[in-house]
Design a protein around this motif. Structure first.
Motif, PDB file in Angstrom:
ATOM      1  N   GLY A   3       0.796  -1.224   0.000  1.00 10.18           N
ATOM      2  CA  GLY A   3       0.000   0.000   0.000  1.00 10.18           C
ATOM      3  C   GLY A   3       0.824   1.268   0.000  1.00 10.18           C
ATOM      4  O   GLY A   3       0.288   2.363  -0.208  1.00 10.18           O
ATOM      5  N   ALA A   4       2.132   1.167   0.231  1.00  9.06           N
ATOM      6  CA  ALA A   4       2.988   2.350   0.299  1.00  9.06           C
ATOM      7  C   ALA A   4       3.171   2.984  -1.077  1.00  9.06           C
ATOM      8  O   ALA A   4       3.110   2.315  -2.105  1.00  9.06           O
ATOM      9  N   ASP A   5       3.400   4.280  -1.096  1.00  8.28           N
ATOM     10  CA  ASP A   5       3.672   4.985  -2.354  1.00  8.28           C
ATOM     11  C   ASP A   5       5.068   4.669  -2.869  1.00  8.28           C
ATOM     12  O   ASP A   5       5.322   4.724  -4.072  1.00  8.28           O
ATOM     13  N   LEU A   6       5.948   4.345  -1.945  1.00  7.56           N
ATOM     14  CA  LEU A   6       7.330   4.045  -2.294  1.00  7.56           C
ATOM     15  C   LEU A   6       7.906   3.144  -1.202  1.00  7.56           C
ATOM     16  O   LEU A   6       7.626   3.330  -0.019  1.00  7.56           O
ATOM     17  N   VAL A   7       8.702   2.150  -1.609  1.00  5.18           N
ATOM     18  CA  VAL A   7       9.309   1.212  -0.665  1.00  5.18           C
ATOM     19  C   VAL A   7      10.810   1.199  -0.883  1.00  5.18           C
ATOM     20  O   VAL A   7      11.277   1.023  -2.015  1.00  5.18           O
ATOM     21  N   VAL A   8      11.581   1.405   0.192  1.00  4.84           N
ATOM     22  CA  VAL A   8      13.042   1.369   0.108  1.00  4.84           C
ATOM     23  C   VAL A   8      13.583   0.504   1.243  1.00  4.84           C
ATOM     24  O   VAL A   8      12.939   0.350   2.276  1.00  4.84           O
ATOM     25  N   ARG A   9      14.764  -0.033   1.028  1.00  3.00           N
ATOM     26  CA  ARG A   9      15.408  -0.806   2.084  1.00  3.00           C
ATOM     27  C   ARG A   9      15.947   0.097   3.183  1.00  3.00           C
ATOM     28  O   ARG A   9      15.850  -0.207   4.360  1.00  3.00           O
ATOM     29  N   ASN A  10      16.549   1.207   2.763  1.00  8.31           N
ATOM     30  CA  ASN A  10      17.096   2.169   3.711  1.00  8.31           C
ATOM     31  C   ASN A  10      17.085   3.554   3.078  1.00  8.31           C
ATOM     32  O   ASN A  10      16.769   3.702   1.894  1.00  8.31           O
ATOM     33  N   LEU A  11      17.445   4.563   3.847  1.00  6.99           N
ATOM     34  CA  LEU A  11      17.345   5.935   3.368  1.00  6.99           C
ATOM     35  C   LEU A  11      18.326   6.269   2.252  1.00  6.99           C
ATOM     36  O   LEU A  11      18.129   7.259   1.534  1.00  6.99           O
ATOM     37  N   SER A  12      19.364   5.467   2.077  1.00  2.24           N
ATOM     38  CA  SER A  12      20.301   5.731   0.981  1.00  2.24           C
ATOM     39  C   SER A  12      19.637   5.513  -0.376  1.00  2.24           C
ATOM     40  O   SER A  12      20.117   6.011  -1.396  1.00  2.24           O
ATOM     41  N   GLN A  13      18.520   4.786  -0.403  1.00  3.58           N
ATOM     42  CA  GLN A  13      17.798   4.531  -1.649  1.00  3.58           C
ATOM     43  C   GLN A  13      16.697   5.554  -1.910  1.00  3.58           C
ATOM     44  O   GLN A  13      16.002   5.459  -2.916  1.00  3.58           O
ATOM     45  N   LEU A  14      16.569   6.529  -1.027  1.00  3.21           N
ATOM     46  CA  LEU A  14      15.511   7.529  -1.174  1.00  3.21           C
ATOM     47  C   LEU A  14      16.129   8.863  -1.573  1.00  3.21           C
ATOM     48  O   LEU A  14      16.651   9.601  -0.744  1.00  3.21           O
ATOM     49  N   SER A  15      16.085   9.182  -2.862  1.00  2.00           N
ATOM     50  CA  SER A  15      16.650  10.436  -3.359  1.00  2.00           C
ATOM     51  C   SER A  15      15.587  11.527  -3.397  1.00  2.00           C
ATOM     52  O   SER A  15      14.381  11.266  -3.313  1.00  2.00           O
ATOM     53  N   PHE A  16      16.049  12.749  -3.562  1.00  2.52           N
ATOM     54  CA  PHE A  16      15.141  13.880  -3.659  1.00  2.52           C
ATOM     55  C   PHE A  16      14.244  13.750  -4.881  1.00  2.52           C
ATOM     56  O   PHE A  16      13.054  14.062  -4.840  1.00  2.52           O
ATOM     57  N   MET A  17      14.803  13.281  -5.993  1.00  2.00           N
ATOM     58  CA  MET A  17      14.008  13.125  -7.205  1.00  2.00           C
ATOM     59  C   MET A  17      12.911  12.084  -7.023  1.00  2.00           C
ATOM     60  O   MET A  17      11.808  12.236  -7.550  1.00  2.00           O
ATOM     61  N   ASN A  18      13.203  11.018  -6.284  1.00  2.00           N
ATOM     62  CA  ASN A  18      12.185  10.004  -6.038  1.00  2.00           C
ATOM     63  C   ASN A  18      11.015  10.583  -5.248  1.00  2.00           C
ATOM     64  O   ASN A  18       9.854  10.263  -5.508  1.00  2.00           O
ATOM     65  N   MET A  19      11.323  11.442  -4.280  1.00  2.00           N
ATOM     66  CA  MET A  19      10.250  12.075  -3.523  1.00  2.00           C
ATOM     67  C   MET A  19       9.476  13.051  -4.394  1.00  2.00           C
ATOM     68  O   MET A  19       8.259  13.162  -4.292  1.00  2.00           O
ATOM     69  N   LYS A  20      10.176  13.762  -5.273  1.00  2.00           N
ATOM     70  CA  LYS A  20       9.501  14.692  -6.177  1.00  2.00           C
ATOM     71  C   LYS A  20       8.511  13.945  -7.070  1.00  2.00           C
ATOM     72  O   LYS A  20       7.413  14.422  -7.341  1.00  2.00           O
ATOM     73  N   ARG A  21       8.911  12.744  -7.538  1.00  2.00           N
ATOM     74  CA  ARG A  21       8.049  11.976  -8.431  1.00  2.00           C
ATOM     75  C   ARG A  21       6.743  11.553  -7.757  1.00  2.00           C
ATOM     76  O   ARG A  21       5.766  11.242  -8.440  1.00  2.00           O
ATOM     77  N   LEU A  22       6.727  11.499  -6.435  1.00  2.85           N
ATOM     78  CA  LEU A  22       5.496  11.139  -5.742  1.00  2.85           C
ATOM     79  C   LEU A  22       4.392  12.148  -6.015  1.00  2.85           C
ATOM     80  O   LEU A  22       3.206  11.839  -5.879  1.00  2.85           O
ATOM     81  N   PHE A  23       4.781  13.366  -6.412  1.00  3.78           N
ATOM     82  CA  PHE A  23       3.817  14.423  -6.680  1.00  3.78           C
ATOM     83  C   PHE A  23       3.663  14.677  -8.168  1.00  3.78           C
ATOM     84  O   PHE A  23       3.291  15.775  -8.587  1.00  3.78           O
ATOM     85  N   ALA A  24       3.931  13.683  -8.993  1.00  4.51           N
ATOM     86  CA  ALA A  24       3.883  13.868 -10.449  1.00  4.51           C
ATOM     87  C   ALA A  24       2.536  14.382 -10.923  1.00  4.51           C
ATOM     88  O   ALA A  24       2.442  15.207 -11.833  1.00  4.51           O
ATOM     89  N   GLU A  25       1.456  13.913 -10.303  1.00  4.97           N
ATOM     90  CA  GLU A  25       0.120  14.320 -10.740  1.00  4.97           C
ATOM     91  C   GLU A  25      -0.192  15.762 -10.376  1.00  4.97           C
ATOM     92  O   GLU A  25      -1.165  16.323 -10.846  1.00  4.97           O
ATOM     93  N   GLU A  26       0.646  16.374  -9.540  1.00  6.56           N
ATOM     94  CA  GLU A  26       0.413  17.766  -9.173  1.00  6.56           C
ATOM     95  C   GLU A  26       0.581  18.701 -10.358  1.00  6.56           C
ATOM     96  O   GLU A  26       0.245  19.873 -10.297  1.00  6.56           O
ATOM     97  N   SER A  27       1.148  18.226 -11.483  1.00  5.18           N
ATOM     98  CA  SER A  27       1.296  19.071 -12.668  1.00  5.18           C
ATOM     99  C   SER A  27      -0.052  19.535 -13.189  1.00  5.18           C
ATOM    100  O   SER A  27      -0.147  20.502 -13.938  1.00  5.18           O
ATOM    101  N   LEU A  28      -1.129  18.824 -12.798  1.00  9.94           N
ATOM    102  CA  LEU A  28      -2.468  19.200 -13.249  1.00  9.94           C
ATOM    103  C   LEU A  28      -3.089  20.288 -12.391  1.00  9.94           C
ATOM    104  O   LEU A  28      -4.045  20.932 -12.785  1.00  9.94           O
ATOM    105  N   VAL A  29      -2.523  20.505 -11.208  1.00 12.56           N
ATOM    106  CA  VAL A  29      -3.165  21.403 -10.249  1.00 12.56           C
ATOM    107  C   VAL A  29      -3.072  22.854 -10.659  1.00 12.56           C
ATOM    108  O   VAL A  29      -4.041  23.590 -10.629  1.00 12.56           O
ATOM    109  N   GLU A  30      -1.887  23.295 -11.085  1.00  9.08           N
ATOM    110  CA  GLU A  30      -1.678  24.713 -11.347  1.00  9.08           C
ATOM    111  C   GLU A  30      -2.575  25.235 -12.459  1.00  9.08           C
ATOM    112  O   GLU A  30      -3.148  26.313 -12.356  1.00  9.08           O
ATOM    113  N   SER A  31      -2.746  24.457 -13.531  1.00 10.81           N
ATOM    114  CA  SER A  31      -3.567  24.927 -14.639  1.00 10.81           C
ATOM    115  C   SER A  31      -5.029  25.061 -14.230  1.00 10.81           C
ATOM    116  O   SER A  31      -5.737  25.927 -14.703  1.00 10.81           O
ATOM    117  N   LYS A  32      -5.486  24.202 -13.314  1.00 12.02           N
ATOM    118  CA  LYS A  32      -6.870  24.289 -12.850  1.00 12.02           C
ATOM    119  C   LYS A  32      -7.076  25.511 -11.974  1.00 12.02           C
ATOM    120  O   LYS A  32      -8.123  26.141 -11.980  1.00 12.02           O
TER     121      LYS A  32
END
Length: 275
Positions: free
Chosen positions: A203-232
């Motif tokens: 059920g998690a949005d993202l699964v990692v073994r440890n924090l070394s596998q969690l990059s800033f870009m990976n967290m940014k991608r969790l909000f990919a659908e937010e690209s629709l918000v600004e135009s609305k």
């Protein structure tokens, strides 16, 4: 606040199993011993897996169902804490090796970070000071802050303290309790599995073994659908201009993020790869 710029979202981290090593086995031993002392039925494995991130009083009354008397619940929880400390024998939990580099990355991008835990304030702050990590957290929410038995309260209060709406927050936890509470509030959730099987956290949005596998870009991608918000929200603006601005934004903000190695694992697709 600029869409998807640095500081656009906030991070809420749990303590045990994320910032410091987990003491799951010690907690289990303490619960079994307190059950014997109070002549309660011993908790089964399924119940023990549900207690992560939950206040001890709530574990007593709701998860184990030992008593619904608040005063008795507090008494049992207090005794469990004493047994836990006795088993630990003064040993302190070590910080995860990946914790400091991860927090340094968040600090570099000016992302506000809150710590949310059902543990006592004195215990948590002592641990943060011992490992010299206190300066990385903009807010700390502990058992003393709770006006509710629900895990959601800790996350919601943490979000308010770092001034981010729930839908702009990422919870970094270690259990399905974390996932359920985060999603109930509309937050994203990353689970740090450690040695646990990754398929336990579908059920998690993202699964990692440890924090070394969690990059800033990976967290940014969790909000990919937010690209629709600004135009609305801004229907009168030129879509082409918005698109161009977004492209520049992404390039400028994240060009130096290495984003090496791990890629997000979501749902069933998370388990067809490296694990």
């Amino acid at each position: 606040m600029e869409r998807l710029s640095t500081g656009w979202f906030g991070v809420i981290m749990e303590f045990e199993g994320v910032v410091v090593e987990t003491s799951e086995e010690t907690h289990r031993q303490a619960w079994l011993q307190v059950a014997e002392e109070f002549s309660f039925r011993k908790p089964l494995g399924q119940s023990l897996r549900r207690i992560k991130g939950v206040r001890d009083e709530v574990v007593v009354s709701r998860i184990f169902g030992w008593t619904h008397n608040p005063s008795v619940s507090r008494q049992v929880a207090q005794r469990k804490g004493e047994i836990y400390e006795s088993i630990m024998g003064g040993r302190q939990l070590a910080a995860m090796l990946e914790t400091r580099p991860f927090l340094e990355t968040l600090k570099r991008y000016s992302i506000p970070v809150a710590l949310a835990t059902p543990l006592s304030e004195s215990k948590v702050k002592e641990g943060l000071q011992r490992h010299n990590l206190a300066q990385y957290f903009d807010a700390v929410v502990t058992a003393e802050d709770s006006g509710s038995a629900e895990v959601e309260f800790y996350y919601a209060f943490a979000a308010s303290k770092i001034q981010r709406p729930p839908i702009r927050c990422v919870v970094v936890g270690e259990s399905n309790t974390s996932v359920e509470a985060a999603h109930e509030l509309g937050m994203k959730c990353v689970v740090v599995t450690g040695t646990n099987p990754v398929f336990d956290f579908t059920g998690a949005d993202l699964v990692v073994r440890n924090l070394s596998q969690l990059s800033f870009m990976n967290m940014k991608r969790l909000f990919a659908e937010e690209s629709l918000v600004e135009s609305k929200l801004n229907p009168l603006e030129d879509p082409a201009r918005n698109q161009n601005a977004d492209d520049v934004d992404d390039e400028d903000d994240y060009a130096d993020d290495d984003d090496e190695g791990f890629q997000p694992m979501r749902g069933a697709a998370a388990f067809g790869g490296r694990w």
